[in-house]
Design an enzyme around this catalytic site. Sequence first.
Site, PDB file in Angstrom:
ATOM      1  N   MET A  99      -9.535 -50.233  77.877  1.00  0.00           N
ATOM      2  CA  MET A  99      -9.265 -51.482  78.593  1.00  0.00           C
ATOM      3  C   MET A  99     -10.137 -52.621  78.048  1.00  0.00           C
ATOM      4  SD  MET A  99      -6.779 -50.579  80.301  1.00  0.00           S
ATOM      5  CE  MET A  99      -6.469 -52.292  80.732  1.00  0.00           C
ATOM      6  N   ASP A 134      -4.385 -71.443  73.774  1.00  0.00           N
ATOM      7  CA  ASP A 134      -4.937 -72.632  74.421  1.00  0.00           C
ATOM      8  C   ASP A 134      -5.259 -73.724  73.401  1.00  0.00           C
ATOM      9  OD1 ASP A 134      -6.089 -74.250  76.499  1.00  0.00           O
ATOM     10  OD2 ASP A 134      -8.069 -73.621  75.849  1.00  0.00           O
TER      11      ASP A 134
END
EC number: 4.6.1.17
Lengths: 161, 161, 161, 161, 161, 161
Positions: free
Chosen positions: E113, E128
């Site tokens: 993870m 972004d």
Amino acid sequence: MSQFTHLDETGAARMVDVGAKEVTERVAIARAEVHMLPETLRLLREGGHKKGDVIAVARIAGIQGAKKCSDLIPLCHPLMLNSVKVDFEFDEASSAVAITGQCKVSGKTGVEMEALTAVSVAALTLYDMCKAIDRGMQIRNIGLVEKLGGKSGHWQREDGE
Amino acid sequence: MSQFTHLDETGAARMVDVGAKEVTERVAIARAEVHMLPETLRLLREGGHKKGDVIAVARIAGIQGAKKCSDLIPLCHPLMLNSVKVDFEFDEASSAVAITGQCKVSGKTGVEMEALTAVSVAALTLYDMCKAIDRGMQIRNIGLVEKLGGKSGHWQREDGE
Amino acid sequence: MSQFTHLDETGAARMVDVGAKEVTERVAIARAEVHMLPETLRLLREGGHKKGDVIAVARIAGIQGAKKCSDLIPLCHPLMLNSVKVDFEFDEASSAVAITGQCKVSGKTGVEMEALTAVSVAALTLYDMCKAIDRGMQIRNIGLVEKLGGKSGHWQREDGE
Amino acid sequence: MSQFTHLDETGAARMVDVGAKEVTERVAIARAEVHMLPETLRLLREGGHKKGDVIAVARIAGIQGAKKCSDLIPLCHPLMLNSVKVDFEFDEASSAVAITGQCKVSGKTGVEMEALTAVSVAALTLYDMCKAIDRGMQIRNIGLVEKLGGKSGHWQREDGE
Amino acid sequence: MSQFTHLDETGAARMVDVGAKEVTERVAIARAEVHMLPETLRLLREGGHKKGDVIAVARIAGIQGAKKCSDLIPLCHPLMLNSVKVDFEFDEASSAVAITGQCKVSGKTGVEMEALTAVSVAALTLYDMCKAIDRGMQIRNIGLVEKLGGKSGHWQREDGE
Amino acid sequence: MSQFTHLDETGAARMVDVGAKEVTERVAIARAEVHMLPETLRLLREGGHKKGDVIAVARIAGIQGAKKCSDLIPLCHPLMLNSVKVDFEFDEASSAVAITGQCKVSGKTGVEMEALTAVSVAALTLYDMCKAIDRGMQIRNIGLVEKLGGKSGHWQREDGE
């Protein structure tokens, strides 16, 4: 629609849309009690200058806790607190420390959760600092005392509630 | 030396040195109750599948809260939790939801604060999701139930405490 | 009243109430210097493209640091920064890197602490990346350079201060 | 290989692999000074009990700052601090408050950055609480004082450095 | 028992108890692709020194993201990463940037993870920084590439998967 | 000026100054897909009440992720979200779960990154909860679906993009 505002009609959690709400001045006051052995309370009280840090640490933890509210409570909106105050009172009769937290905001949502988080974190911090001498301490009666502002207006806990 | 382990001899706060402590398996179980109107409890209970998310959200908030403990409680040590469990029980007799949190770690410090933070944050989240219908809800009797491991060994809250 | 605005009349810390303050455009510029061995500065300077990441990492750390200000400084208000800029200048004469940070906000409180936090975190990051070759580096003269906006208006550090 | 341990051979930043390093007891002590007007120092000193909270708040901020180190400094490893202490000394001769921070860990990496972050955040917090009366305050000479443990062993700042 | 290890027999979420698991060396490698217009890729590529910061920022964001994994993913265990590396490759044929993230730990749980979070956050950061010139960019094929260590041992994505 | 709005003319990263931008109502919708084995999807689907928590956990993680956006993405502005919604759809034809995230704000910057972060974190959480039974799962096609508000106005992904 669900009676729980944080659930949509299918029961799914959501952050309630506050876009259409007005920005108003909002205040919330919450309260918690930390019950302990009389000896523990005595140690906290009579420390004077030297023990001053115990209460100061709990106070700071409460103020910081209010700022972390939207990180802790999943469906809370982030907001810009105008002020946070956390106060402590020694209650010998019930062998407890009473904690009061007040939060203010100019915003679209209330600050009940911020005030409740402030007193809860302050109470947990007090427990942490005293637990070596009094493991059985309990935090009791965390609740809203009063709220002002917003559509639902003024609310105050009634006596004996 | 001060009787408060988190204060040094001058009364200054510090994070206690646990360097010399042994790594042992540690468990802590904490408990909190959220008292509400019978109608609020009924809505939570009978929702079944649809309301399932209220309890699920509070559970996740509690688990996440345990992980944030050292960020919230100033003198807590950061630690690597082995497990966190948060359970909910509906208690119709006292019109309350009882929350139990269990934390485990292989570490040098106990996980009492983590378990207490878990049930506190879960309780606050429950309050948040029900506050629109029952603003007077109270969180009561947050306390340690049991702890195992570490130098102080086994501790269990006695009946009626 | 206390002369320290963050203490109430009893000496207790609080987050100052800014509810009645006006929202104005506020700017703050802060500065820090990281002093190092000439050889360390030379390595930073002549790296060109390859060493570019050292400054880039420190810059990002500074910008992120400004956003974490209210989480780091207990009595700071959370606010929504309009912009953050962090700049670096190599000063061979004093064998130092000068860091300048500028923060802007449309808000009720100033951004001095955000600008000071930005340069401090950028400086610490620079230290971290160079410490294996120059452990004796020092961060010097962190201070406010200029601020605009708010009730106290324009302030500028005087020469030689 | 790059001389900067945090850059790989292409100049890209990375978190250094400490997997092969031994777990040893590590200690780091850092120092910072907050220079202010004599009047500001006098107010801090003579406050006694009432002003106690200013130092207490800065101390807590420093301890919490140490725990946030790996979140602030991009290439720092997360670690589990065994202890953090932050101390303050009033130095009238140079009209400054000297801050000392000590961190300990049983780990694969040192705690220099944690100790430096502790004193930096404590210093910034002191600035925050006094800035309304003394905006020109400066934080000076943040640096490592001593470190123990790890492969590089004992290091101590020499006099006059 | 549930087939989902993160649910107990009643379907309630929990952080799996890893107390009985062995500490082993664990590695995980994950991958993501950011697909963009050829012109956007060209701007990223030819920037050379000047555009270097775009990739540097995304890299730092990925490394920091790995450290925030247990804060983002509710049932992930906190752990102490030994190393994090994030790499970028320009793939003109498919007009994409391929991101690879590698995490290592000596621990009781794997770092899949953490590696997946690293590449996801790096990819979002790339988006972004380029969104003003190419809003239609897509992040594709985030997946585990390889893992080593732990009870389940070595796992590798097969070709064409 | 650079074509990358997050870089200044020297290529240095910065948080873009939004001080002069108007506060408008802004909405962004993003989407992600989690592709898995048909058997994994079947387990998620047919769980009914008992498996309800898997989706509930992913939903909460997505909502919390949106709030952490400016902490994860270095050059994102902090903002006060008015609402966050995360929805899940089972798509048997492509053996995937489609995740849709919608964010709203009254602010000076858009919420595209918040919506993209919400679906990314929700997808990673789904992966985490199913990885023990299906390690090869992939997250695909994370992208913006639609945005409203702000200077650039309405944008919608075209079919087949």
